[in-house]
Design a protein around this motif. Structure first.
Motif, PDB file in Angstrom:
ATOM      1  N   TYR A  40       0.841  -1.198   0.000  1.00 44.78           N
ATOM      2  CA  TYR A  40       0.000   0.000   0.000  1.00 44.78           C
ATOM      3  C   TYR A  40       0.877   1.249   0.000  1.00 44.78           C
ATOM      4  O   TYR A  40       0.630   2.213  -0.704  1.00 44.78           O
ATOM      5  N   ASN A  41       1.898   1.217   0.851  1.00 47.92           N
ATOM      6  CA  ASN A  41       2.867   2.303   0.860  1.00 47.92           C
ATOM      7  C   ASN A  41       4.176   1.831   1.479  1.00 47.92           C
ATOM      8  O   ASN A  41       4.263   0.711   1.994  1.00 47.92           O
ATOM      9  N   GLN A  58       7.383   3.416   3.988  1.00 47.43           N
ATOM     10  CA  GLN A  58       7.838   4.527   4.812  1.00 47.43           C
ATOM     11  C   GLN A  58       9.295   4.339   5.202  1.00 47.43           C
ATOM     12  O   GLN A  58       9.710   3.215   5.518  1.00 47.43           O
ATOM     13  N   SER A  98       9.124   9.645  11.396  1.00 43.95           N
ATOM     14  CA  SER A  98       8.801   9.416   9.992  1.00 43.95           C
ATOM     15  C   SER A  98       9.549  10.419   9.118  1.00 43.95           C
ATOM     16  O   SER A  98       9.521  11.621   9.361  1.00 43.95           O
ATOM     17  N   LEU A 146       7.156   9.123   3.168  1.00 46.26           N
ATOM     18  CA  LEU A 146       6.183   8.092   2.850  1.00 46.26           C
ATOM     19  C   LEU A 146       5.955   8.122   1.344  1.00 46.26           C
ATOM     20  O   LEU A 146       5.740   9.193   0.766  1.00 46.26           O
ATOM     21  N   GLN A 184       3.560   6.465  -1.546  1.00 47.32           N
ATOM     22  CA  GLN A 184       2.396   5.651  -1.888  1.00 47.32           C
ATOM     23  C   GLN A 184       2.783   4.675  -2.995  1.00 47.32           C
ATOM     24  O   GLN A 184       3.709   4.922  -3.773  1.00 47.32           O
ATOM     25  N   TYR A 228      -2.947  -1.439   7.216  1.00 52.28           N
ATOM     26  CA  TYR A 228      -2.017  -0.384   7.582  1.00 52.28           C
ATOM     27  C   TYR A 228      -0.910  -0.909   8.483  1.00 52.28           C
ATOM     28  O   TYR A 228      -0.105  -0.143   8.975  1.00 52.28           O
ATOM     29  N   GLN A 229      -0.868  -2.214   8.683  1.00 53.80           N
ATOM     30  CA  GLN A 229       0.204  -2.779   9.489  1.00 53.80           C
ATOM     31  C   GLN A 229       1.509  -2.688   8.713  1.00 53.80           C
ATOM     32  O   GLN A 229       1.544  -2.904   7.512  1.00 53.80           O
ATOM     33  N   LEU A 230       2.574  -2.368   9.419  1.00 51.94           N
ATOM     34  CA  LEU A 230       3.882  -2.227   8.792  1.00 51.94           C
ATOM     35  C   LEU A 230       4.764  -3.436   9.066  1.00 51.94           C
ATOM     36  O   LEU A 230       4.774  -3.969  10.176  1.00 51.94           O
ATOM     37  N   PHE A 280       8.747  -4.252   9.042  1.00 52.90           N
ATOM     38  CA  PHE A 280       9.988  -3.496   9.094  1.00 52.90           C
ATOM     39  C   PHE A 280      11.189  -4.318   8.664  1.00 52.90           C
ATOM     40  O   PHE A 280      11.248  -5.538   8.869  1.00 52.90           O
TER      41      PHE A 280
END
Lengths: 116, 112
Positions: B31-32, B34, B46, B49, B51, B98-100, B102
């Motif tokens: 989705y994106n 960061q 942050s 970001l 998209q 929206y979970q990231l 890493f």
């Protein structure tokens, strides 16, 4: 950017006690907050997703009875480490999503837990 | 399962140099993406970001690019300064979530 505040930044406790960590969104409302745990030299590990007014969703392998998450308002989520043991010592970080379509997440300053 | 890899794990450069940090991810359905900065014992800040529909983002001396099809992103830092010393983390969120996820980060040291 949006501000997320965590408290306390550092806490030391005895084994067997419980510790509560607060995560607040200061200038926005957050329907969803995330709790992460960070081990030294490791990636941040998502522990759970906290939704305002409902039960948290825990990731596989995370004990929900050990790590109690409450999201009672649109600006506050809490993580309680119950009956803490030395292996629970870690850096815990929360994040919150601003309600836009970018999906950008903002993170708190983190809380260092040391269990003796 | 999405996996994010950052190379190198650590980097030391003299002040003033331009540098590139690399990030790769296994599932291109994101989705994106960061980029974050983390100072020792602190939370995440942050930086940029991007998209999934975008190719790059710029902020000051920082430029991040995204090649979703190849599963790669780079963070370019121009004219590095000692204050840039920190760990830089790359994270991606999946489509519909929206979970990231890493990477382990790149620890950057800029030597005066």
């Amino acid at each position: 950017g949006a501000v997320v505040s965590q408290h306390p930044s550092r806490v030391i406790c005895k084994s067997g006690t419980s510790v509560k960590i607060e995560c607040r969104s200061l200038d926005f409302q957050a329907t969803t907050m995330f709790w992460y745990r960070q081990f030294p030299k490791k990636s941040l590990m998502l522990m759970a997703t906290s939704n305002e007014g409902s039960k948290a969703t825990y990731e596989q392998g995370v004990e929900k009875d050990k790590f109690l998450i409450n999201h009672a308002s649109l600006t506050l989520s809490t993580l309680t480490v119950t009956s803490a043991h030395p292996e629970d010592s870690s850096f815990y970080i929360c994040s919150a999503r601003v309600f836009t379509n970018t999906g950008e997440l903002f993170f708190g300053e983190g809380s260092r837990l040391t269990v003796l | 399962k999405q996996e994010v890899t950052q190379i190198p794990a650590a980097l030391s450069v003299p002040e003033g140099e331009n540098l590139v940090l690399n990030c790769s991810f296994t599932d291109s359905a994101i989705y994106n993406l960061q980029w974050f900065r983390q100072d020792p014992g602190k939370g995440l800040t942050s930086l940029l970001l991007i998209q999934s529909s975008q190719r790059e983002q710029t902020s000051g001396r920082l430029n991040a690019s995204l090649d979703k099809s190849s599963g790669r992103s780079t963070l370019y830092i121009a004219a590095s300064q000692p204050g840039d010393s920190a760990t830089y983390l790359c994270a991606v969120s999946g489509a519909g979530s929206y979970q990231l996820t890493f990477g382990k980060g790149t620890k950057l040291s800029v030597i005066p």
